[in-house]
Motif scaffolding. Structure first.
Motif, PDB file in Angstrom:
ATOM      1  N   ILE A  78       6.321  -5.664   7.052  1.00  0.00           N
ATOM      2  CA  ILE A  78       6.893  -6.441   8.134  1.00  0.00           C
ATOM      3  C   ILE A  78       7.616  -5.376   9.065  1.00  0.00           C
ATOM      4  CG2 ILE A  78       7.053  -8.585   6.920  1.00  0.00           C
ATOM      5  CD1 ILE A  78      10.221  -8.054   6.612  1.00  0.00           C
ATOM      6  N   TRP A  79       8.119  -6.043  10.396  1.00  0.00           N
ATOM      7  CA  TRP A  79       8.927  -5.324  11.138  1.00  0.00           C
ATOM      8  C   TRP A  79       8.310  -3.824  11.430  1.00  0.00           C
ATOM      9  CZ3 TRP A  79      14.313  -6.355   8.143  1.00  0.00           C
ATOM     10  CH2 TRP A  79      14.320  -7.797   8.172  1.00  0.00           C
ATOM     11  N   ASN A  80       7.230  -3.766  11.488  1.00  0.00           N
ATOM     12  CA  ASN A  80       6.423  -2.642  11.453  1.00  0.00           C
ATOM     13  C   ASN A  80       5.269  -2.859  12.587  1.00  0.00           C
ATOM     14  OD1 ASN A  80       6.261   0.005  10.542  1.00  0.00           O
ATOM     15  ND2 ASN A  80       4.603  -0.403   9.439  1.00  0.00           N
ATOM     16  N   GLY A  81       5.220  -3.544  13.631  1.00  0.00           N
ATOM     17  CA  GLY A  81       4.261  -3.608  14.616  1.00  0.00           C
ATOM     18  C   GLY A  81       2.927  -3.818  14.239  1.00  0.00           C
ATOM     19  N   GLY A  82       2.600  -4.525  13.036  1.00  0.00           N
ATOM     20  CA  GLY A  82       1.250  -4.853  12.542  1.00  0.00           C
ATOM     21  C   GLY A  82       0.745  -3.686  11.668  1.00  0.00           C
ATOM     22  N   GLU A  83       1.380  -2.630  11.489  1.00  0.00           N
ATOM     23  CA  GLU A  83       0.909  -1.477  10.793  1.00  0.00           C
ATOM     24  C   GLU A  83       1.176  -1.881   9.330  1.00  0.00           C
ATOM     25  OE1 GLU A  83      -0.988   1.230  11.646  1.00  0.00           O
ATOM     26  OE2 GLU A  83      -0.847   0.218  13.797  1.00  0.00           O
ATOM     27  N   ASP A  84       0.085  -1.938   8.343  1.00  0.00           N
ATOM     28  CA  ASP A  84       0.310  -2.164   7.107  1.00  0.00           C
ATOM     29  C   ASP A  84       0.919  -1.427   5.860  1.00  0.00           C
ATOM     30  OD1 ASP A  84      -1.850  -0.585   6.332  1.00  0.00           O
ATOM     31  OD2 ASP A  84      -3.292  -2.314   5.957  1.00  0.00           O
ATOM     32  N   GLY A  85       1.030   0.132   6.356  1.00  0.00           N
ATOM     33  CA  GLY A  85       1.740   0.910   5.459  1.00  0.00           C
ATOM     34  C   GLY A  85       0.491   1.312   4.378  1.00  0.00           C
ATOM     35  N   ARG A  86      -0.795   1.171   4.616  1.00  0.00           N
ATOM     36  CA  ARG A  86      -1.617   1.542   3.361  1.00  0.00           C
ATOM     37  C   ARG A  86      -1.711   2.908   2.867  1.00  0.00           C
ATOM     38  NH1 ARG A  86      -5.926  -1.560   1.762  1.00  0.00           N
ATOM     39  NH2 ARG A  86      -5.633  -2.922   3.214  1.00  0.00           N
ATOM     40  N   ALA A  87      -1.446   3.711   4.037  1.00  0.00           N
ATOM     41  CA  ALA A  87      -1.496   5.129   3.561  1.00  0.00           C
ATOM     42  C   ALA A  87      -0.405   5.572   2.660  1.00  0.00           C
ATOM     43  CB  ALA A  87      -1.458   6.068   4.862  1.00  0.00           C
ATOM     44  N   MET A  88       0.705   4.932   3.041  1.00  0.00           N
ATOM     45  CA  MET A  88       1.741   5.218   1.891  1.00  0.00           C
ATOM     46  C   MET A  88       1.692   4.685   0.636  1.00  0.00           C
ATOM     47  SD  MET A  88       6.032   4.800   2.600  1.00  0.00           S
ATOM     48  CE  MET A  88       6.314   6.063   3.740  1.00  0.00           C
ATOM     49  N   LEU A  89       0.894   3.499   0.520  1.00  0.00           N
ATOM     50  CA  LEU A  89       0.729   2.969  -0.604  1.00  0.00           C
ATOM     51  C   LEU A  89      -0.048   3.789  -1.478  1.00  0.00           C
ATOM     52  CD1 LEU A  89       0.979  -0.843   0.237  1.00  0.00           C
ATOM     53  CD2 LEU A  89       2.708   0.568  -0.948  1.00  0.00           C
ATOM     54  N   LYS A  90      -1.346   4.281  -0.664  1.00  0.00           N
ATOM     55  CA  LYS A  90      -2.262   5.134  -1.129  1.00  0.00           C
ATOM     56  C   LYS A  90      -1.632   6.260  -2.028  1.00  0.00           C
ATOM     57  CE  LYS A  90      -6.917   5.705  -0.128  1.00  0.00           C
ATOM     58  NZ  LYS A  90      -7.474   4.668  -0.583  1.00  0.00           N
ATOM     59  N   GLN A  91      -0.671   6.986  -1.264  1.00  0.00           N
ATOM     60  CA  GLN A  91      -0.011   8.139  -1.799  1.00  0.00           C
ATOM     61  C   GLN A  91       0.556   7.952  -3.242  1.00  0.00           C
ATOM     62  OE1 GLN A  91       2.602   8.899   1.374  1.00  0.00           O
ATOM     63  NE2 GLN A  91       2.880  10.869   0.630  1.00  0.00           N
ATOM     64  N   TYR A  92       0.958   6.733  -3.251  1.00  0.00           N
ATOM     65  CA  TYR A  92       1.548   6.265  -4.794  1.00  0.00           C
ATOM     66  C   TYR A  92       0.601   5.413  -5.804  1.00  0.00           C
ATOM     67  CZ  TYR A  92       5.846   8.119  -2.401  1.00  0.00           C
ATOM     68  OH  TYR A  92       6.633   8.719  -1.867  1.00  0.00           O
ATOM     69  N   GLU A  93      -0.649   5.655  -5.451  1.00  0.00           N
ATOM     70  CA  GLU A  93      -1.661   4.792  -6.261  1.00  0.00           C
ATOM     71  C   GLU A  93      -1.486   3.533  -6.396  1.00  0.00           C
ATOM     72  OE1 GLU A  93      -2.046   7.132 -10.097  1.00  0.00           O
ATOM     73  OE2 GLU A  93      -1.878   8.877  -8.798  1.00  0.00           O
ATOM     74  N   ILE A  94      -0.961   2.907  -5.080  1.00  0.00           N
ATOM     75  CA  ILE A  94      -0.813   1.570  -5.338  1.00  0.00           C
ATOM     76  C   ILE A  94      -2.049   0.836  -4.521  1.00  0.00           C
ATOM     77  CG2 ILE A  94       0.518  -0.707  -4.711  1.00  0.00           C
ATOM     78  CD1 ILE A  94       2.935   1.473  -4.929  1.00  0.00           C
TER      79      ILE A  94
END
Length: 163
Positions: A78-94
């Motif tokens: 949220i509060w991120n202009g529609g970007e889902d943050g998937r790349a960061m979650l991928k970094q942490y194997e989530i």
């Protein structure tokens, strides 16, 4: 006249196609998902948030997701202009875990940001909520989590409440 009818038909078709193809919002998807009898953890976060990053770096979310394969986890950026943050979650194997769904609210970080999510106030991130069968079991609205506490809340939420 044929051109006008063709143009109107095209406009109607395009409009109908857009409505059919439009995906439900993150909030609508979560609202529907939490009705399930499954235990659901909804984590509202943003990749730019220092508390959110600290939670990820600690390995707490990775362990939580992997240790609870029957729990559905919804990471909603949220509060991120529609970007889902998937790349960061991928970094942490989530990101690639079968019990994880990644969503994004299209809203901005500043003026005009959402202040409510699935009918509850939202003023801080990270915010984590636990649902079962459409009922809110726990809401952690104060920021960075202590993962043993979250695990206890998950365990408590698995039990049936009789009062």
């Amino acid at each position: 006249m044929k051109k006008i009818i063709s143009a109107l038909a095209f406009a109607a078709f395009t409009s109908a196609s857009s409505a059919i193809l439009a995906a439900p919002s993150a909030e609508q998807q979560v609202a529907e998902a939490i009705k399930s009898s499954d235990l659901s953890v909804v984590h509202l976060w943003a990749p730019w948030c220092s508390n959110c990053k600290a939670e990820l770096k600690s390995g707490g979310w990775t362990k939580m997701v992997k240790d609870n394969p029957l729990v559905k986890f919804y990471f909603v950026s949220i509060w991120n202009g529609g970007e889902d943050g998937r790349a960061m979650l991928k970094q942490y194997e989530i990101a690639d875990q079968p019990n994880v769904t990644i969503l994004a609210d299209p809203g901005p970080r500043g003026e005009g940001k959402i202040k409510q999510f699935v009918g509850l106030p939202l003023s801080w991130i990270p915010t984590t909520r636990i649902y079962k069968g459409g009922d809110l079991r726990y809401a952690l609205n104060y920021g960075e989590l202590r993962f043993p506490v979250l695990q206890q809340f998950i365990e408590d939420s698995r039990s049936e409440w009789s009062h």
